[in-house]
Scaffold this active site. Structure first.
Site, PDB file in Angstrom:
ATOM      1  N   ASP A  13       8.294 151.287 120.398  1.00  0.00           N
ATOM      2  CA  ASP A  13       8.911 152.590 120.659  1.00  0.00           C
ATOM      3  C   ASP A  13       8.233 153.713 119.884  1.00  0.00           C
ATOM      4  O   ASP A  13       8.870 154.684 119.489  1.00  0.00           O
ATOM      5  CB  ASP A  13      10.416 152.567 120.317  1.00  0.00           C
ATOM      6  CG  ASP A  13      11.114 151.415 121.009  1.00  0.00           C
ATOM      7  OD1 ASP A  13      10.878 151.251 122.212  1.00  0.00           O
ATOM      8  OD2 ASP A  13      11.861 150.685 120.349  1.00  0.00           O
ATOM      9  N   LYS A  16       4.107 155.240 122.972  1.00  0.00           N
ATOM     10  CA  LYS A  16       2.834 154.891 123.605  1.00  0.00           C
ATOM     11  C   LYS A  16       2.730 155.490 125.003  1.00  0.00           C
ATOM     12  O   LYS A  16       1.666 155.913 125.435  1.00  0.00           O
ATOM     13  CB  LYS A  16       2.687 153.362 123.702  1.00  0.00           C
ATOM     14  CG  LYS A  16       2.584 152.673 122.360  1.00  0.00           C
ATOM     15  CD  LYS A  16       2.470 151.160 122.498  1.00  0.00           C
ATOM     16  CE  LYS A  16       3.724 150.484 122.977  1.00  0.00           C
ATOM     17  NZ  LYS A  16       4.860 150.524 122.047  1.00  0.00           N
ATOM     18  N   GLY A  40       9.731 149.737 127.601  1.00  0.00           N
ATOM     19  CA  GLY A  40      10.280 150.941 128.223  1.00  0.00           C
ATOM     20  C   GLY A  40       9.386 152.100 127.864  1.00  0.00           C
ATOM     21  O   GLY A  40       9.464 152.625 126.766  1.00  0.00           O
ATOM     22  N   HIS A  41       8.462 152.454 128.757  1.00  0.00           N
ATOM     23  CA  HIS A  41       7.520 153.532 128.462  1.00  0.00           C
ATOM     24  C   HIS A  41       8.031 154.831 129.078  1.00  0.00           C
ATOM     25  O   HIS A  41       8.088 154.970 130.294  1.00  0.00           O
ATOM     26  CB  HIS A  41       6.126 153.178 128.983  1.00  0.00           C
ATOM     27  CG  HIS A  41       5.503 152.056 128.215  1.00  0.00           C
ATOM     28  ND1 HIS A  41       4.375 151.393 128.612  1.00  0.00           N
ATOM     29  CD2 HIS A  41       5.869 151.475 127.048  1.00  0.00           C
ATOM     30  CE1 HIS A  41       4.065 150.466 127.727  1.00  0.00           C
ATOM     31  NE2 HIS A  41       4.973 150.491 126.770  1.00  0.00           N
ATOM     32  N   GLN A 223       5.263 146.801 123.557  1.00  0.00           N
ATOM     33  CA  GLN A 223       5.774 146.382 122.248  1.00  0.00           C
ATOM     34  C   GLN A 223       4.799 146.843 121.141  1.00  0.00           C
ATOM     35  O   GLN A 223       4.207 147.893 121.298  1.00  0.00           O
ATOM     36  CB  GLN A 223       6.030 144.860 122.193  1.00  0.00           C
ATOM     37  CG  GLN A 223       7.216 144.440 123.036  1.00  0.00           C
ATOM     38  CD  GLN A 223       6.871 144.246 124.507  1.00  0.00           C
ATOM     39  OE1 GLN A 223       5.880 143.630 124.826  1.00  0.00           O
ATOM     40  NE2 GLN A 223       7.683 144.761 125.387  1.00  0.00           N
TER      41      GLN A 223
HETATM   42  P1  IMP Z   1      12.110 140.172 123.790  1.00  0.00           P
HETATM   43  O1  IMP Z   1      10.791 140.833 123.931  1.00  0.00           O
HETATM   44  O2  IMP Z   1      13.113 140.579 124.824  1.00  0.00           O
HETATM   45  O3  IMP Z   1      11.979 138.683 123.649  1.00  0.00           O
HETATM   46  O4  IMP Z   1      12.746 140.669 122.391  1.00  0.00           O
HETATM   47  C1  IMP Z   1      12.204 140.275 121.137  1.00  0.00           C
HETATM   48  C2  IMP Z   1      12.245 141.424 120.147  1.00  0.00           C
HETATM   49  O5  IMP Z   1      11.333 142.425 120.549  1.00  0.00           O
HETATM   50  C3  IMP Z   1      13.622 142.114 120.047  1.00  0.00           C
HETATM   51  O6  IMP Z   1      13.790 142.564 118.718  1.00  0.00           O
HETATM   52  C4  IMP Z   1      13.468 143.311 120.962  1.00  0.00           C
HETATM   53  O7  IMP Z   1      14.335 144.354 120.616  1.00  0.00           O
HETATM   54  C5  IMP Z   1      12.008 143.677 120.681  1.00  0.00           C
HETATM   55  N1  IMP Z   1      11.366 144.417 121.782  1.00  0.00           N
HETATM   56  C6  IMP Z   1      10.932 143.926 122.964  1.00  0.00           C
HETATM   57  N2  IMP Z   1      10.388 144.893 123.712  1.00  0.00           N
HETATM   58  C7  IMP Z   1      10.449 146.021 122.984  1.00  0.00           C
HETATM   59  C8  IMP Z   1      10.009 147.359 123.210  1.00  0.00           C
HETATM   60  O8  IMP Z   1       9.418 147.721 124.229  1.00  0.00           O
HETATM   61  N3  IMP Z   1      10.253 148.231 122.184  1.00  0.00           N
HETATM   62  C9  IMP Z   1      10.858 147.863 121.031  1.00  0.00           C
HETATM   63  N4  IMP Z   1      11.274 146.637 120.782  1.00  0.00           N
HETATM   64  C10 IMP Z   1      11.074 145.712 121.747  1.00  0.00           C
END
Ligand code: IMP
Length: 445
Positions: A13, A16, A40-41, A223
Site C-alpha cells: 500500500d 505503487k 489493490g492498486h 504487495q
Molecule cells: P494474502 O496475500 O491474502 O495471503 O495475505 C497475507 C498478508 O499480506 C496479509 O497480512 C495481507 O493483509 C497482506 N497483503 C496482501 N496483499 C496486500 C496488499 O496489496 N497490500 C497490503 N497488504 C497486503
C-alpha cells in the site's frame, strides 16, 4: 528500450498504482509478476478513481499491452468482474490484455480452505485477505494446481478438476457436498473459458519478443518486500515473491533483461493484517494519520495500522531489491505535524540492530530508536517542483536518502498523475527522462 521494475519497499500500500500509472505513459508493455486479487492498486485519472486488483494498471493507457504473468494466481470471478467494470467505463479490454498460460487458477475451494485455516489459527491468524491466494500457491508448489492454459484442454481439465474437488471436499470435511462444489467450479470455468481463451498466451515469449523489438517494459510489483514469502516477516507474509527478483521468475525473463528498479516508499509506514510493525503509532496520532492518509485497504476496506518511517525496513528493501531510486508517496499527509520521527535503528535488549532481523521473536522484541526532525507545517499537496518544497520537507527527504542509502528521485504530493515532483534528483531532470528519454504522447505509435 529500457525495462523497469516497480517494487514496494515496506508492507504494501505504498502507492505503487500511482507510479505504475505514471510510468505506463512511457512504456509499451506492463507486466504483473505476482500475487492475485489480494492487491489493490488505486489510480486516479482526471478525477476518476480506479481500483485494480488483478488487471495491470497499464490497461488505463490506450496502446499499452497489459500482461498477467505466470507468477500470478487468477481468480476467474475477480478477473471477469474487473474486466466488466473496465468495459463499463469504456476502457478497452481485448487484444491489449494477455494472461499467462502458466498462471495458476484460484478456485472456490481455495477460499473455503483459507477461511477454515484462518479460523483454526484463532489469535495466531495471519490476517490474510481470505481470497484463496495462499492455498492456490500451496497447490502450485504441491504440483496439483490447475493452470490457465488447462482451459484450452477441456477433457484434461474436467478429469483433473473432478479428482481435485473430491480430494479437497474430503479434506474440508464436506465430502457429501463434493458434487455441488464440482458443479460450481465447472460452471465458473465454463464462463471464464469463454472470456479468457482470447487472452491466454505464452507471455514469457511475448515479453521476450517485446524486449528484443526495443519496446519499453514495466514490471508491476504487487504487495511488497516485507510481505515476500522469503524475505518478509514470515509467517505474516503473502505467498509469492513481490521483491524485484520475483519479476524474473514471475514474468519469465532473464535477470539481464532488467535495467532499472524503482522502490516505492510511503513517507511513513502502514500495514494491514497481523504481524510486527516496530514503529506503529498507537493512539490518537495513528488515528489522525489513518484518516488524513485514507489508510483503509483498497481490497478489503480494513483499517491500516500506521507508523513512523522505518529506515531499517527501507534500507533492507534497498539491499534485497537493488534500488536505483526511491519514489516517495503521501508526503502531504505529514504536512500538519510539528515534529516527525524517523526510526534509524532498533534496540534489542541493549544491542544496536541495523539490519532487519530474520527471526520474528527478535523483531518482536526490537524497540525503534528515533531521530526527531522538525515538521514543515505548510501544505505540500499538489506541488510539482522541488523548488516549491518547504525547507524542512527537503531536509526530511534528505534524511530518508541518507538513512536508506538510495536517492529520492520522485515525490508524490497527491493522488493525481500531475501531483508529482519529478525533478528531485541532482541532475535537475526527471529520472524517468534519464531512463526513457523524452516522453512521447503515445509510445505504441
Ligand atoms: P494474502 O496475500 O491474502 O495471503 O495475505 C497475507 C498478508 O499480506 C496479509 O497480512 C495481507 O493483509 C497482506 N497483503 C496482501 N496483499 C496486500 C496488499 O496489496 N497490500 C497490503 N497488504 C497486503
Amino acid at each position: 528500450m529500457p525495462s523497469v521494475v516497480v517494487v514496494g519497499t515496506q508492507w504494501g500500500d505504498e502507492g505503487k498504482g500511482k507510479y505504475v500509472d505514471l510510468l505506463s505513459g512511457r512504456v509499451h508493455v506492463v507486466v504483473r509478476y505476482g500475487g492475485g486479487h489480494n492487491a489493490g492498486h488505486t489510480v486516479v485519472v482526471d478525477g476518476q478513481t480506479f481500483i485494480l486488483h488483478i488487471v495491470p494498471s497499464g490497461i488505463l493507457h490506450p496502446g499499452v499491452t497489459s500482461v498477467i504473468g505466470n507468477g500470478c494466481v487468477v481468480d476467474p470471478d475477480a478477473f471477469m468482474t474487473e474486466v466488466q467494470m473496465l468495459r463499463g467505463l469504456e476502457i478497452e479490454v481485448g487484444a491489449n490484455l494477455f494472461v499467462s498460460d502458466r498462471a495458476h487458477l484460484i478456485l472456490p475451494y481455495h477460499r473455503l480452505q483459507e477461511e477454515r485455516e484462518e479460523d483454526k489459527l484463532g489469535n495466531r491468524r495471519i490476517g490474510t485477505t481470505c481470497r484463496g491466494i495462499g492455498p492456490a500457491y500451496e497447490d502450485k508448489i504441491g504440483r496439483r494446481g490447475l493452470r490457465v492454459g488447462d482451459l484450452r484442454h477441456p477433457d484434461f481439465l474436467k478429469e483433473k478438476l473432478d479428482y481435485i474437488v473430491r480430494e479437497k471436499a474430503e479434506q474440508l470435511g464436506i465430502a457429501s457436498d463434493a458434487p455441488k462444489l464440482l458443479a460450481e467450479c465447472e460452471e465458473l470455468l465454463k464462463r471464464f473459458t469463454a472470456e479468457a481463451l482470447t487472452h491466454i498466451s505464452d507471455t514469457s515469449l511475448l515479453v521476450h519478443e517485446s524486449i528484443l523489438a526495443g519496446k519499453n517494459v514495466l514490471f508491476e510489483g504487487a504487495q511488497a518486500t516485507l510481505l515476500d514469502i522469503d524475505h518478509g516477516t514470515y509467517p505474516f507474509v503473502t505467498s509469492s515473491n513481490p521483491v524485484a527478483g520475483g519479476a524474473c521468475t514471475g514474468a519469465g525473463v532473464s535477470p539481464k533483461a532488467i535495467d532499472h528498479i524503482l522502490g516505492i516508499t510511503k513517507a511513513y509506514i502502514t500495514r494491514v493484517g497481523e504481524g510486527p510493525l516496530p514503529t506503529e503509532m498507537l493512539g490518537e496520532l495513528g488515528e489522525t494519520i489513518r484518516e488524513k492518509g485514507a489508510e483503509f485497504g483498497a481490497s478489503t476496506g480494513r483499517p491500516r495500522r500506521c507508523g513512523w518511517f522505518d529506515s531499517v525496513v527501507v534500507r533492507y528493501a534497498n539491499r534485497i531489491n537493488g534500488l536505483d531510486a526511491l519514489a516517495i508517496t503521501k508526503l502531504d499527509v505529514l504536512d500538519s505535524l510539528d515534529e516527525i520521527q524517523v526510526c534509524t535503528h532498533y534496540d534489542y535488549h541493549g544491542e544496536r540492530i541495523q539490519e532487519f532481523p530474520g527471526e520474528l521473536s527478535i523483531l518482536e522484541e526490537c524497540k525503534p530508536v528515533y531521530r526527531t526532525l522538525p515538521g514543515w507545517e505548510t501544505p505540500t499537496a499538489g506541488l510539482e517542483r522541488v523548488a516549491d518544497l518547504p525547507k524542512n520537507a527537503r531536509a526530511y527527504l534528505e534524511a530518508l536518502e541518507e538513512l536508506c542509502g538510495a536517492p529520492v528521485e520522485m515525490v508524490s504530493t497527491g493522488p493525481e498523475r500531475h501531483s508529482t515532483i519529478e525533478d528531485m534528483g541532482t541532475s535537475g531532470k526527471s529520472v524517468l527522462d534519464s531512463w526513457f528519454g523524452e516522453p512521447k504522447k503515445n509510445p505504441a505509435a
